[in-house]
Structure formats: structure tokens, C-alpha cells
Design an enzyme around this catalytic site. Structure first.
Site: not given
Length: 274
Positions: A95-98
């Protein structure tokens, strides 16, 4: 394809995604008071959760910020946890939401689909448009990597932008349709694409509307438990097809009995489908 494997795990075990959003205050005193490093403490806590739940959960999700906050030691724990989940045979979501310009996105893709931080799926932010998402596609070509793209999130202020009307429909629906379009060439044998959507459990009506419009979209559904989402709200989505995984973090990893917490969550979701 990895999306077929995830769907089959859901059908076999139920739609539970355990969120390893580990914080120091969650770690038990027996681990916290030891002489071990932060890396070792975080990993030992995570390992205990994984060992108690790996046969019950469709996948795990790690919020990278919880590990970045502890610098190199935290990121070592992140990497070590990812490798352990794979050793146990489970699917893992980073879950990095880049979300950034294409040249930067290409580096994010390399960072999280290869090497020390390699995962099966990552979360990405579509705010900057197609060229912030398309650099990840080369990793989808072999079918063993996937994306979950933010569409209608579980936080209260998501309405500030996501519910704005654009061409006579809410922005989240317009984004969802684009996600479906991006994923057309990556649809697996079970009818779902390697490019899925993040839609919060706190938006039960919206997720059904999106699912009815975007037939090939598989969902990552955060917001269960501590954020207010419950199994009853997902019954309309899951009654025809198990088209997503439901994430819970605090409700499971802070429990005295994580295994029992997963079983209770599974029952809360599935009982409405009987």
C-alpha cells in the site's frame, strides 16, 4: 494471472485482507521490552500475526508509511515481512499510493515490483492521469503483478474531490470507468483485470454502482471495522460475485487473538450472503 490466484484465494478462504499497518504502540510488551532492534521487533510482531492467520486470509496489505516512519530499520522490517509472507505462500499488497510523472512512476514500479520491496500488487493514485499509471503496465504483461487504483476512498473528506460532478457524473465514477478501460487487456480467466479499484467499505452504495458499471474490476476495500465499515454493507456487492478483498488492520493486529478476529470478520461478511 495473479488476479485469478487472488480471486481463487477469496473463494477458498473468504474475502479477508489482513492489514499489517504496524505501529510501536501495537507491539506487545514482551517484544517491545527486549534488547532487539526496531527491525527485529516489528518483524517478530508481524510474524506472529502472519503465523496465526495465513491459512485464513486471502492476502496481506502493508501500509509502507508505517515502516518508513522508522527509517532504514523500518524498511528492513517491511522487506523482511514481505519475504516471509511469500514464504508462507500468500499474496501481498504494497500500500504505497504512488502517483507522479511517468519518469518517476517508472522508478516506483521498479522499486516495488522488483528487488527488496517486491510485492504482488501495489496501490497507486490516478490524480495525475494516464501517464502516471501507464509506466506500471510493463510489469503486468507477464500476468504476475497488479495494481489497485484509488477511486472512492474510505476517509471522510474523500467527498471534497471524489464526489464533484464532472460531465453529469461524480468524479469517482469517471475515474472508475477509466480504471476499467486501462485494465481491458489484462482480464484473467475469472473475468477480473489486473488493474483493480480501491473503494472504501464506508461507501456501500457507491461500490455497487461502480461494480455494476465496471464488470471486470476487482476491488480492494479498506475501511472495515475501526473506520465504520461492516459486513452488512457489502452484502449487495458480494451477493452475485466475490469481486473484492476487504481490509482490516487495527481490528485484527491489535486483538489479543488475531485468528479469532479474522474468523469473526469473515463471519460478519459472509452471514449476509446465506
Amino acid at each position: 494471472m495473479i488476479i485469478d490466484r487472488l480471486y481463487e484465494e477469496v473463494m477458498k478462504k473468504g474475502p479477508i485482507c489482513v492489514g499489517l499497518d504496524t505501529r510501536i504502540e501495537y507491539i506487545s510488551d514482551d517484544i517491545l521490552n527486549s534488547e532487539e532492534t526496531i527491525e527485529e521487533k516489528i518483524f517478530k510482531f508481524n510474524k506472529r500475526i502472519i503465523d496465526e492467520t495465513f491459512d485464513l486470509t486471502a492476502c496481506y496489505k502493508l501500509q509502507i508509511a508505517c515502516y518508513e516512519a522508522f527509517g532504514i530499520e523500518g524498511l528492513k522490517a517491511y522487506s523482511k515481512t514481505l519475504k516471509y509472507i511469500k514464504e508462507k505462500g500468500n499474496i501481498v499488497i504494497g500500500d504505497i499510493k504512488r502517483g507522479d510523472i511517468s519518469s518517476t512512476a517508472k522508478m516506483y514500479a521498479k522499486a516495488h515490483f522488483e528487488g527488496d520491496f517486491e510485492v504482488d500488487f501495489i496501490t497507486v493514485n490516478p490524480y495525475m492521469g494516464y501517464d502516471a499509471i501507464s509506466p506500471y503496465f510493463e510489469y503486468l504483461e507477464k500476468g504476475n503483478k497488479g495494481l489497485f487504483v484509488l477511486a472512492k476512498t474510505s476517509n471522510e473528506s474523500s467527498k471534497d474531490f471524489q464526489e464533484l460532478e464532472v460531465d453529469d457524473e461524480p468524479l469517482y465514477m469517471k475515474v472508475s470507468k477509466e480504471i476499467e478501460k486501462w485494465g481491458e487487456k489484462y482480464v484473467g480467466r475469472n473475468g477480473f483485470s489486473l488493474i483493480g479499484s480501491v473503494v472504501g467499505c464506508t461507501n456501500p452504495k457507491e461500490i455497487v454502482d461502480i461494480s455494476n458499471t465496471c464488470k471486470n474490476t476487482f476491488f480492494l476495500i479498506p475501511g472495515y471495522g475501526a473506520q465504520g465499515g461492516r459486513g452488512k454493507g457489502l452484502s449487495a456487492l458480494f451477493k452475485n460475485n466475490m469481486c473484492g478483498v476487504v481490509n482490516s488492520s487495527r481490528g485484527i493486529i491489535t486483538s489479543d487473538n488475531p485468528r479469532e478476529a479474522v474468523l469473526e470478520m469473515k463471519e460478519d461478511i459472509l452471514k449476509w450472503l446465506r
